[in-house]
Design a protein around this motif. Structure first.
Motif, short mmCIF file in Angstrom:
data_model
loop_
_atom_site.label_atom_id
_atom_site.label_comp_id
_atom_site.label_asym_id
_atom_site.label_seq_id
_atom_site.Cartn_x
_atom_site.Cartn_y
_atom_site.Cartn_z
N VAL A 64 0.70 -1.12 -0.05
CA VAL A 64 0.04 0.13 0.08
C VAL A 64 0.83 1.39 0.06
CG1 VAL A 64 -2.00 -1.23 1.08
CG2 VAL A 64 -0.05 -0.02 2.61
N VAL A 65 0.20 2.50 -0.36
CA VAL A 65 1.11 3.71 -0.30
C VAL A 65 1.25 4.36 1.29
CG1 VAL A 65 1.19 6.08 -1.08
CG2 VAL A 65 0.26 4.17 -2.60
N PHE A 66 2.31 4.56 1.48
CA PHE A 66 2.89 4.94 2.55
C PHE A 66 3.18 6.63 2.45
CE2 PHE A 66 3.27 0.74 3.95
CZ PHE A 66 3.19 0.45 5.24
N GLY A 67 2.67 7.29 3.51
CA GLY A 67 3.01 8.84 3.45
C GLY A 67 3.76 9.00 4.89
N TYR A 68 4.68 9.82 4.75
CA TYR A 68 5.53 9.78 6.02
C TYR A 68 6.12 11.22 6.23
CZ TYR A 68 9.83 9.06 8.87
OH TYR A 68 10.74 9.45 9.97
N LEU A 69 5.58 11.73 7.45
CA LEU A 69 5.81 13.02 8.18
C LEU A 69 6.83 13.00 9.03
CD1 LEU A 69 4.97 16.10 7.87
CD2 LEU A 69 3.65 15.43 10.02
N VAL A 86 7.68 23.25 -3.57
CA VAL A 86 7.89 22.14 -2.53
C VAL A 86 6.76 21.11 -2.51
CG1 VAL A 86 8.23 21.42 -0.12
CG2 VAL A 86 9.59 23.14 -0.93
N LEU A 87 5.58 21.92 -2.89
CA LEU A 87 4.27 20.76 -2.83
C LEU A 87 4.09 20.24 -4.28
CD1 LEU A 87 1.81 23.01 -0.78
CD2 LEU A 87 3.20 21.06 -0.04
N LYS A 88 4.48 20.89 -5.17
CA LYS A 88 4.25 20.26 -6.50
C LYS A 88 5.35 19.66 -7.11
CE LYS A 88 2.07 20.69 -10.39
NZ LYS A 88 0.65 20.53 -10.70
N LEU A 89 6.61 20.10 -6.76
CA LEU A 89 7.75 19.38 -7.61
C LEU A 89 8.22 18.25 -6.73
CD1 LEU A 89 9.36 22.69 -8.84
CD2 LEU A 89 7.68 21.21 -10.17
N SER A 90 8.30 18.28 -5.37
CA SER A 90 8.86 17.42 -4.51
C SER A 90 8.16 16.06 -4.30
CB SER A 90 9.41 17.81 -3.29
OG SER A 90 8.51 18.21 -2.50
N ASN A 91 7.01 16.06 -4.98
CA ASN A 91 5.95 15.00 -4.82
C ASN A 91 5.94 14.32 -5.91
OD1 ASN A 91 3.56 13.68 -3.93
ND2 ASN A 91 3.10 15.19 -2.57
N ALA A 92 6.26 12.95 -5.61
CA ALA A 92 6.26 11.80 -6.85
C ALA A 92 5.11 11.72 -7.73
CB ALA A 92 6.69 10.57 -6.32
N LYS A 93 3.98 12.16 -6.97
CA LYS A 93 2.79 12.00 -7.56
C LYS A 93 2.26 13.29 -8.73
CE LYS A 93 0.24 8.34 -5.46
NZ LYS A 93 -0.67 7.96 -4.39
N ARG A 94 2.96 14.24 -8.29
CA ARG A 94 2.72 15.56 -8.99
C ARG A 94 1.17 16.00 -8.79
NH1 ARG A 94 7.38 16.07 -8.99
NH2 ARG A 94 8.94 16.41 -10.83
N PRO A 95 1.05 16.54 -7.71
CA PRO A 95 -0.25 16.78 -7.49
C PRO A 95 -1.00 17.99 -8.12
CG PRO A 95 1.09 17.48 -5.64
CD PRO A 95 1.84 16.64 -6.60
N TYR A 129 4.81 20.52 5.21
CA TYR A 129 5.41 18.94 5.02
C TYR A 129 4.11 18.14 5.39
CZ TYR A 129 10.02 20.70 4.07
OH TYR A 129 11.09 21.19 3.62
N ILE A 130 3.12 18.86 6.44
CA ILE A 130 1.71 18.02 6.39
C ILE A 130 1.24 17.85 5.19
CG2 ILE A 130 -0.16 18.23 7.78
CD1 ILE A 130 1.03 19.39 10.04
N ILE A 131 0.91 19.10 4.38
CA ILE A 131 0.16 19.31 3.18
C ILE A 131 0.91 18.14 2.13
CG2 ILE A 131 -0.38 20.59 1.43
CD1 ILE A 131 -0.61 23.10 3.57
N ARG A 132 2.17 18.28 2.23
CA ARG A 132 3.14 17.32 1.17
C ARG A 132 2.63 15.96 1.38
NH1 ARG A 132 9.35 17.02 0.21
NH2 ARG A 132 9.38 16.27 2.22
#
Ligand SMILES: Nc1ncnc2c1ncn2[C@@H]1O[C@H](COP(=O)(O)OP(=O)(O)OP(=O)(O)O)[C@@H](O)[C@H]1O
Length: 219
Positions: A64-69, A86-95, A129-132
């Motif tokens: 399953v997908v793990f999110g880690y803070l 930070v939110l757009k580019l450092s997220n593998a899912k490109r939200p 980082y919570i949002i990410r």
């Protein structure tokens, strides 16, 4: 079943950091991992997030997908990147921008969207980082001392937000020193001190004479 630990040991040379650890986490659980400094909490999280392997025993983890803070804010907080980057580019899912804006508004961070990370306060950076972590829409969200930099109001908001996610089926694993945070009915407790001192529900833990908020360790 999302996680099953069977007789897990971690040793560094001759020092045993985790000893014969057994517990399991099911979908939708809210698990609080508690224990004093050096009790092996971070080591256990490293095994759960596949950064480390047990020396002995078996850790079974569902795909399953793990999110880690993480506990310590990333050094990228010193980079001149903006909150949005930070939110757009450092997220593998490109939200999507919509998902980013919605969470920025919910976390009262929308006004800071184009501010450089390095100019935010510690608590504001922690919110980013919570949002990410939330943008990756994880099945399991691991929170390692997530509220250390948060003021009491936001802290309260944060935990009610996490409870809502848990009600919707997200599995929560919460590492904490302070049991007054993030406790809810039906949540489980894994108390570590090299070995498992307690594993069960919060209600069972209270029956053993432990009080909410009465578990104080030096941070
Ligand atoms: N790479 C390593 N080599 C040797 N010992 C280590 C290593 N990593 C951790 N340890 C030791 O393992 C023990 C458990 O550390 P760990 O970070 O898991 O504790 P913790 O419960 O997360 O503590 P804290 O509450 O202080 O964050 C500590 O005594 C630590 O010194």
């Amino acid at each position: 079943m999302i996680i099953q630990a069977e007789h897990v040991f971690v040793e560094y040379g001759t020092s045993v950091v985790l000893k014969d650890i057994q517990f399991q986490v099911n979908k939708g659980d809210y698990l609080n991992i508690i224990g004093p400094n050096g009790s092996g909490k971070t080591t256990l999280i490293k095994i759960l997030t596949n950064l480390q392997k047990p020396t002995q025993g078996k850790m079974t983890i569902a795909p399953v997908v793990f999110g880690y803070l993480p506990q310590h804010l990333n050094q990228s907080a010193k980079l001149p990147a903006t909150v949005y980057e930070v939110l757009k580019l450092s997220n593998a899912k490109r939200p999507s921008n919509e998902a980013i804006d919605t969470l920025l508004k919910e976390m009262e961070m929308f006004d800071l969207k184009y501010h450089p990370m390095q100019r935010l306060s510690g608590g504001e950076q922690q919110r980013v980082y919570i949002i990410r972590a939330l943008l990756s829409n994880p099945d399991v969200l691991i929170l390692d001392e997530p509220t250390s930099a948060l003021d009491p109001n936001f802290r309260q908001f944060f935990y009610s937000y996490i409870e809502k996610l848990n009600d919707q089926g997200m599995t929560i694993i919460h590492v904490t020193h302070d049991l007054s945070d993030g406790l809810r009915h039906g949540s489980k407790i894994l108390e570590l001190d090299q070995e498992v001192k307690f594993f069960g529900t919060f209600e069972q833990y209270q029956l053993l004479g432990h009080k909410k908020g009465g578990h104080h360790h030096h941070v």
